[in-house]
Design a protein around this motif. Sequence first.
Motif, PDB file in Angstrom:
ATOM      1  N   ARG A  40      10.315   7.171  -0.084  1.00  0.00           N
ATOM      2  CA  ARG A  40      10.528   7.884  -1.490  1.00  0.00           C
ATOM      3  C   ARG A  40      12.014   8.059  -1.750  1.00  0.00           C
ATOM      4  NH1 ARG A  40       6.116   9.931  -3.881  1.00  0.00           N
ATOM      5  NH2 ARG A  40       4.054   9.688  -2.608  1.00  0.00           N
ATOM      6  N   ALA A  73       7.829   0.635  -3.925  1.00  0.00           N
ATOM      7  CA  ALA A  73       6.501   1.354  -4.422  1.00  0.00           C
ATOM      8  C   ALA A  73       5.098   0.585  -3.993  1.00  0.00           C
ATOM      9  CB  ALA A  73       6.482   1.248  -5.928  1.00  0.00           C
ATOM     10  N   THR A  76       4.680   1.739  -0.560  1.00  0.00           N
ATOM     11  CA  THR A  76       4.020   3.002  -0.340  1.00  0.00           C
ATOM     12  C   THR A  76       2.535   2.986  -0.730  1.00  0.00           C
ATOM     13  OG1 THR A  76       4.903   3.850  -2.516  1.00  0.00           O
ATOM     14  CG2 THR A  76       6.533   4.340  -0.783  1.00  0.00           C
ATOM     15  N   ASP A  77       2.226   2.160  -1.601  1.00  0.00           N
ATOM     16  CA  ASP A  77       0.856   2.174  -2.453  1.00  0.00           C
ATOM     17  C   ASP A  77       0.620   3.154  -2.898  1.00  0.00           C
ATOM     18  OD1 ASP A  77      -1.456   0.609  -2.908  1.00  0.00           O
ATOM     19  OD2 ASP A  77      -2.388   1.647  -1.188  1.00  0.00           O
ATOM     20  N   ASP A  78       1.812   4.049  -3.597  1.00  0.00           N
ATOM     21  CA  ASP A  78       1.400   5.177  -4.303  1.00  0.00           C
ATOM     22  C   ASP A  78       1.360   4.881  -5.793  1.00  0.00           C
ATOM     23  OD1 ASP A  78       2.179   7.264  -6.003  1.00  0.00           O
ATOM     24  OD2 ASP A  78       3.113   8.546  -4.211  1.00  0.00           O
ATOM     25  N   VAL A  80       1.792   6.361  -8.729  1.00  0.00           N
ATOM     26  CA  VAL A  80       2.679   6.941  -9.559  1.00  0.00           C
ATOM     27  C   VAL A  80       4.125   6.338  -9.311  1.00  0.00           C
ATOM     28  CG1 VAL A  80       3.979   9.172 -10.123  1.00  0.00           C
ATOM     29  CG2 VAL A  80       1.601   9.223  -9.517  1.00  0.00           C
ATOM     30  N   LEU A  81       4.257   6.074  -8.312  1.00  0.00           N
ATOM     31  CA  LEU A  81       5.534   5.396  -8.171  1.00  0.00           C
ATOM     32  C   LEU A  81       5.395   3.803  -8.653  1.00  0.00           C
ATOM     33  CD1 LEU A  81       6.826   6.022  -4.487  1.00  0.00           C
ATOM     34  CD2 LEU A  81       7.221   7.085  -6.576  1.00  0.00           C
ATOM     35  N   LYS A  82       4.324   3.174  -8.390  1.00  0.00           N
ATOM     36  CA  LYS A  82       4.206   1.968  -9.096  1.00  0.00           C
ATOM     37  C   LYS A  82       4.499   1.839 -10.405  1.00  0.00           C
ATOM     38  CE  LYS A  82       1.015  -0.140  -5.532  1.00  0.00           C
ATOM     39  NZ  LYS A  82      -0.182  -0.778  -5.531  1.00  0.00           N
ATOM     40  N   LYS A 114      -2.688   5.983 -11.701  1.00  0.00           N
ATOM     41  CA  LYS A 114      -2.068   7.472 -12.278  1.00  0.00           C
ATOM     42  C   LYS A 114      -0.726   7.154 -12.628  1.00  0.00           C
ATOM     43  CE  LYS A 114      -4.592   9.875  -8.236  1.00  0.00           C
ATOM     44  NZ  LYS A 114      -4.282  10.855  -6.879  1.00  0.00           N
TER      45      LYS A 114
END
Length: 389
Positions: A40, A73, A76-78, A80-82, A114
């Motif tokens: 992050r 991103a 992290t498989d997030d 929001v970050l993607k 998201k």
Amino acid sequence: MGQALAKREMDKGMKQYHEQRFAEAVDEWSSALKKMTKARNKFEALGNICLALCDLGKYRDALTHSGLQIEVANDTDDPVLKSEAFLMYAICNEKLSEFTKAISYCRYCLQTEKVADRTQSYAHLCLGNAYVGLSEFPKAWGSYTKALTLARTKNDKFLELMTSARVGHMFSLLTDYDTGLAYCCKAWDVVSGLPEGDPHVRYRRLLAVYIATPYRRTGRYNEAMDYCERASPRYESAYSIMSETGDRLGQVEALSGMAKTATSQRDLAKATELNVKALDIAQKIGNKLEMLRCHARLRTLYAATGDETLAHRHFSVLRQLLDEMELLCGVCDEVVGERPEKLDALRCGHFIHGRCSDYLARSTLGRAGKTRPCPACRRKSSENPALYT
């Protein structure tokens, strides 16, 4: 120890960025990035570097770092970050006039599971810019409308500033200078209301360019000069800068200005050469409006030199582009943007002349209180117009 030092460098870089010392900020953030271990933190540093590189006009370098941000991103498989990473990648592509790629990545951003409200808002702004780059003005209007609505709902002054400026620029491109100026002045009011320490104050120069255009086009030269003093260098210098930064749309606009200057000096050979060069770049980036303008100028030049075959060829392509861009008023079938005139944007995104609006305000076919459907949409549809509500 390394993480604490990285945090100090991140803070120092942010301070330098707000002071518009972008190159120094990039150096600080790049140094901090090497010390980071958490994904992050790396994501944040890469995002900051991308923004500063864009401010420096180093769009290719920004695109490279944006690609690295997408990799982080994905690790992290997030979602929001993607979505944020896809937006940054879209913005870098839009700056490089890769408009189709920008649209694709904006869509990826908006389709992510998201999406933060702020990310969604700026994705619509980037979409609008990319659609203008492709001269798809109805789609651009739809995206800008969404961005403005979100800006006012969330009280995001920077988004309102940038979107209003871009909408004003779009209407100026369509030669509705009064509407263009109105939107640009709204943006100017927003930026003028910012405190001097606000980092977004630097966008006054960009706004000055946008405002000067409608003033100049409507013959208000004193006002135009007031803003031009804060604005841009000459065409040759502008072309050099645009070439260095990779802004191909800017290159087309600078070459077009040089071509018009050559025409005014009666150097028709040079004017033709410059227009052909501008047309080649416009075709590569897919900007239909600049392609249309190049074809129109080349048609005039070839007609002036007696080459009617080439003049007719450019005229045929010009008419085809008008149809593709849907720049024919659905009411009167005349060209939209051919001369300075008030335009009205319909809900579907099509534009009609302001003088033709009364036609759509009348009731028809016994449907009292209901307006006529958009003529352009109706023409493309096989439905009976009486079925529209």
